[in-house]
Structures are given as C-alpha cells and as structure tokens.
Scaffold this motif. Structure first.
Motif, PDB file in Angstrom:
ATOM      1  N   ASN A 191      -2.687  -4.494  -2.900  1.00  0.00           N
ATOM      2  CA  ASN A 191      -3.109  -4.617  -1.507  1.00  0.00           C
ATOM      3  C   ASN A 191      -2.560  -5.916  -0.929  1.00  0.00           C
ATOM      4  OD1 ASN A 191      -4.535  -3.900   0.866  1.00  0.00           O
ATOM      5  ND2 ASN A 191      -6.238  -5.237   0.282  1.00  0.00           N
ATOM      6  N   ARG A 215       0.814  -1.217   0.000  1.00  0.00           N
ATOM      7  CA  ARG A 215       0.000   0.000   0.000  1.00  0.00           C
ATOM      8  C   ARG A 215       0.846   1.265   0.000  1.00  0.00           C
ATOM      9  NH1 ARG A 215      -5.470  -0.148   3.543  1.00  0.00           N
ATOM     10  NH2 ARG A 215      -6.335  -2.134   2.824  1.00  0.00           N
ATOM     11  N   PHE A 220      -8.427   2.887  -0.500  1.00  0.00           N
ATOM     12  CA  PHE A 220      -8.454   1.512   0.003  1.00  0.00           C
ATOM     13  C   PHE A 220      -9.716   1.208   0.811  1.00  0.00           C
ATOM     14  CE2 PHE A 220      -3.938   2.114  -0.855  1.00  0.00           C
ATOM     15  CZ  PHE A 220      -3.620   0.905  -1.471  1.00  0.00           C
ATOM     16  N   ARG A 261      -7.356  -4.739   4.872  1.00  0.00           N
ATOM     17  CA  ARG A 261      -5.947  -5.134   4.945  1.00  0.00           C
ATOM     18  C   ARG A 261      -5.830  -6.652   4.956  1.00  0.00           C
ATOM     19  NH1 ARG A 261      -1.604  -2.441   5.291  1.00  0.00           N
ATOM     20  NH2 ARG A 261      -1.582  -0.188   5.664  1.00  0.00           N
ATOM     21  N   PHE A 273     -11.019  -2.226   0.364  1.00  0.00           N
ATOM     22  CA  PHE A 273      -9.981  -3.256   0.340  1.00  0.00           C
ATOM     23  C   PHE A 273      -9.454  -3.461   1.758  1.00  0.00           C
ATOM     24  CE2 PHE A 273     -10.235  -1.684  -3.923  1.00  0.00           C
ATOM     25  CZ  PHE A 273      -9.989  -2.779  -4.729  1.00  0.00           C
TER      26      PHE A 273
END
Length: 583
Positions: free
Chosen positions: A382, A347, A577, A582, A580
């Motif tokens: 990611n 990222r 993000f 982690r 998305f």
C-alpha cells in the motif's frame, strides 16, 4: 485479570519463602528484543513518521529499571534480524564500511548481554556480520551454525553470564532453512543444523556448569503449539520447550508475531515462551526470582509480560548520543537519484500490469540482456511514490529486501507451472461474476498485511511473455501463454532464460519447487549467472541513467473473461484494502 495476576504472584512468592533458609532470593529483570530490522530510532526515515517503537524506546524502559532504587540486575538480549531493513543498516553495511558499525555501537551503549544471529543478519554477507561480531562487546550466538572447515561452531554456541551472583546460561539458535532462500556466497563455509537436535547435543555441557537459569534465545518463531516434527523446521519454539524441559524461558523471533505463552513440564512448573514481534514495537520482559529451597533445590519464579513501547518516550540520552549518526543517515537517505514524471501506485499490481512492478521487470531485463522473461513480486502492498524527485529512501520502498538478481534456465512447461502456482495462491475459481475472485482471509484483518491467504511477496507476475489468466478454470489450468517477446510462439518444451530475485531462485516461496516441480537440489544447476550486488544497488544506477523516468508498462497479462473481471476486481479491491487508507 489484575486480581488473577496478583494472586498468581502471591502464590509464587509463597513458594519462595523456604529459599531464605539457604540463600537470599535474587530478582533479575530480563528484556528481549527481536526482528528490529534496523529500527533503532523512533521515527522511520522511510515513512517519515514515529513508528511507536524503536530501540530508543527500549533504551528508555531499560534505563528506568536500571535506575530503580533497588537496583536489580538487568539481562538484555536480542533474538536476531537486526542488521537489515532500514537505511541506517544499509548505510553502515554497504556505504560506510570503514567507520565503526553504528548498530554495534548502539547495542554496546545499551549494554546488551548477548544476541542470536538471524537469517537477515546472514543475508548481509560475511563482510558485514563478521565485522559486527568483531565490534560487538557481547557474544553473538548461533549453536547450530557450523564452520565447514573446522566442524566447530562459527558463532559462540552459548554463554553463561553472572547476574547478582547467579549463573544464567543462554543458548543461541537460528532457523536453518535460510540456505534455501539466500545466495550461497552470503553463507559460504557455513552449515546450518537442526535447532532442536543441536540444543539436545549442547544440553549436558551447559547443565554441567550448574546454571541457576537456562534461556534458549532463538531466531525461530514459536511455531505450532501442537508441534512440528519436521527436521530442520524454521519455527520450533514450542518443540524446543518440550524437547528441553530444563529450559526455563524460550525467547523467540523471526515470525514478527508478538507472543506470550507457557507449557507445563512433566516434573512441575512451566517453560515460558515469549516473542517481542517486530520493529521494536513490543519488548519482552520477565521478572525472574532465583533462590534455593531449604532442601537445596533451585527455585525459579518467572513473571512474564509484553511491554507496549508506544507508551514510552524515546530515551533522550540515547537520542542525543547518536544524533550525529541519525543525521548522517538522514542526509544519505535524502540524496536524489533521479526524477519520476508520474506517480507509481503499488495497489494496482494485484489486479493488472502496473508500472510499480514493471519497473523491476525493466531493471532485471536490462541487467541480463539475454533474458527472455522476467519474474517479480510486489514487496510492498500500500504505497504511492509521487511524481518528482526520487530519493535514496524511496529505493527502500520500491525494493524492500537485499535480493540479488539470478538468471536461470527454465523449460516452458516449468515457467507456466510457476505462474499457475503464483496465481493460485491469490485467486480462486469463479462460477459467476458474483463470486469472489481473490482469496480473502477474514481472519487476517486488523494486521499489518493485506488479508490475503498467501503473502503478496509470493505473487509473481511475468514480463517478456503475453498470457491470459482464465478465472473460470480450475487450479493449475488457468494460464494460457499466447506469445514470447515480439510475437514468437510459446513452446512448453523449449528452454527459456528467466531472470528473478535470488530469494525466488533459491526456492523461496516454493514457486519453483512446489509449483514448477524442480527439486530443491537441482536449482543451483539451473543458475546461469548472478549479479554482484543487490537490486537496490542497481536501482540507484537505473534512475541515474533514466533521469527523468517515465513509469510505463512492459508486461502483458490480463484476467478473462473480461466482463467477469470488470465486476470482481473493483469489488474485491475495495474489500482487500478496506482497512488500508491510501497513503
């Protein structure tokens, strides 16, 4: 919607009543896969989870149709990009080159009738795709791929198969622009021609065989519905359907986007366009009824659909038969090649110098010690690789594609222009700290990629030079290169040795051509030398030499003004993000 489908099928069935005056109607089930990229098994060796797709699920669907009581004929096709993308394909492409290629064995087992070659199949090199063609029990097609030594097609241009007493012609075509992105030695002796013009050239020969159905099997996306008149365009499904109204069905791939559409023919009826997306998550299916009217006119009925394969369990016979192959590849992918002393997070690469991309910078600069500058882009968006053992499988996450490394000569002004173009595709000019910095495209949310206007694999950063990116400056005037190496001044007129991927060196993404202004035809003359193997091959050796490896930063760039970037980056990062989690 269900009532509309039933009514549509009823009307089409009524149109076939007259067929019985001359012959019985033959119904065929057509299935198409494309952009499988090595996803043969349901569980990704890279992700360690069931993908909801895979050819094992295709096997389950196809088996269910073949075992129906009415036993209708099945036509099974693939639109290319099969031989690259997973440890399975890499293992049989590069590691075990003497055993039968497992992918050919799997497709033979499933009874594929034909396949069109894709650009990533060509990317594997002559030794791989020539071997695959030899071992496949079905024709590999590519009408627009010409052997420069003979002037004849390198692959079979088309095939006519018989199903239920009906003749089905399948014309294979592939995107011709791959020569712009792949090293020449991978496609040596080959010429790639325009898809639509090639189809026109073969049409009389194909129609001379009086097929009952004509299918165009393309490694080419549907493209723009309004058309793309450019010669040698990559995605021309709609264009081909208009240019060849005799085609009943156009089966597409390459763009990784599932699609189902049709366009009307002037003479009546429709040409159907289908794209199964990528990684075996969807399966194109057409129920095709073929007959002859009382007046002797062929009658074709096509009922198309896209099947979501996540609703199906993998075929148990397929899984059992190829269990030894899966285990062999799993053992290979689990092999340790080194250790990381700290995690690496992909990222960060969009916002600041980061160990994730600087690992590739370090590798490239070691491969070419004379290089002064390295350019690379993030190939995953990611991902966190944790501290601890590095496995072969992790190398596929660190470097997704089989790119080679190229050493090239660039003037300082060209290097700057290259970077200007790179950053311009991902950031915009700010007039205050409250303005967005990144080019976020809300229409792209919900898909598999970050919602950015430009693809992340075209966001090049540089190592070996120090530079500032002024977010208040306009496009083309944001980059200030402050030094080269250990404090040497930067000279726009000087020539620098720059290492980058083969994709970029061949013009991929347009950063060297549109950005730096180097004509496509001049790029080969800028190449000083190349690696003999792909970068993933060298990553294996890199980690063994640097064991354990401590992730660190070697690049030097930053956004300015600092205060503005400090506000914009956390805010925009959260937005980019948002969908998305982690890993």
């Amino acid at each position: 919607m269900k009532r509309l489908i039933l009514l549509f099928s009823l009307l089409l069935s009524l149109s076939l009543v007259g067929c019985r005056e001359r012959s019985e109607v033959v119904t065929i089930d057509l299935f198409e896969t494309g952009d499988i990229h090595g996803s043969l098994f349901p569980e990704s060796i890279l992700e360690g989870a069931d993908t909801g797709g895979g050819v094992a699920r295709v096997a389950a669907v196809v088996r269910s149709y073949r075992e129906r009581p009415e036993a209708r004929p099945v036509l099974l096709l693939d639109a290319g990009d099969l031989l690259q993308g997973q440890p399975l394909t890499y293992y049989y492409n590069v590691v075990d080159t003497t055993s039968p290629h497992a992918v050919a064995e799997m497709y033979n087992y499933l009874g594929y009738d034909a396949m069109t070659v894709g650009n990533h199949d060509i990317e594997t090199g002559h030794s791989v795709y020539d071997r695959f063609v030899r071992e496949a029990n079905f024709p590999v097609l590519g009408a627009n791929v010409v052997d420069t030594a003979t002037g004849k097609p390198y692959f079979k241009p088309y095939v006519v198969v018989e199903k239920g007493g009906k003749k089905i012609a399948i014309l294979g075509l592939t995107m011709p622009t791959l020569t712009e992105n792949l090293p020449p030695h991978l496609w040596s002796g080959l010429e790639f021609r325009d898809q639509v013009e090639t189809a026109r050239a073969y049409l009389p020969e194909i129609l001379g065989q009086k097929p009952d159905l004509l299918i165009c099997l393309m490694h080419s996306g549907p493209g723009k519905k309004e058309g793309d008149p450019r010669p040698m365009a990559a995605n021309v499904g709609y264009d081909l359907a208009r240019a060849i109204p005799e085609a009943d069905i156009v089966l597409c791939a390459h763009d990784h986007r599932a699609a189902l559409d049709s366009i009307p023919r002037e003479a009546g009826g429709y040409t159907y366009i289908l794209d199964a997306g990528a990684d075996g998550r969807m399966l194109s299916h057409c129920e095709i009824s073929l007959g002859v009217s009382g007046s002797g006119k062929p009658v074709v009925r096509v009922t198309p659909e896209l099947i979501d394969l996540s609703a199906y369990e993998p075929d148990s016979d397929f899984m059992e038969h190829f269990a030894p192959v899966e285990q062999q590849v799993r053992d290979y992918a689990a092999q340790p090649v080194g250790r990381l002393t700290a995690p690496m997070d992909s990222r960060c690469v969009f916002f600041r110098p980061a160990p994730f991309t600087d690992l590739i910078h370090q590798l490239q600069l070691e491969l070419f010690p004379e290089a002064e500058v390295s350019l690379t882009a993030p190939l995953v968006e990611n991902l966190v690789i944790p501290a601890g053992p590095i496995r072969v499988a992790d190398l596929f996450n660190l470097y997704k594609y089989e790119n080679y490394a190229y050493l090239m000569r660039l003037r300082g002004s060209e290097l700057k222009a290259h970077l200007e173009e790179s950053y311009d595709r991902i950031i915009r000019t700010m007039t205050s700290p409250e303005d967005p910095l990144y080019r976020i495209d809300e229409s792209r949310r919900g898909g598999p990629y970050l919602p950015l206007e430009g693809p992340s694999f075209n966001f090049d950063t540089a190592a070996g030079i120090s530079y500032l990116v002024d977010v208040t400056r306009p496009s083309g005037d944001r980059i200030e290169i402050t030094g080269v190496g250990k404090g040497r001044p930067f000279d726009p007129e000087a020539e620098y040795l720059v290492v980058m991927s083969s994709y970029r060196a061949q013009g991929g993404g347009g950063l060297l051509t549109h950005g730096a202004g180097i004509p496509m035809g001049d790029l080969p003359g800028r190449v000083v030398r190349t690696t003999d193997h792909d970068l993933r091959y060298y990553l294996t050796d890199f980690f063994r030499r640097h064991d354990p490896y401590t992730p660190h930063i070697i690049s030097s760039w930053t956004y300015v003004p600092d205060a503005w970037a400090a506000v914009a980056i956390p805010r925009d990062s959260a937005s980019i993000f948002r969908d998305f989690p982690r890993p």
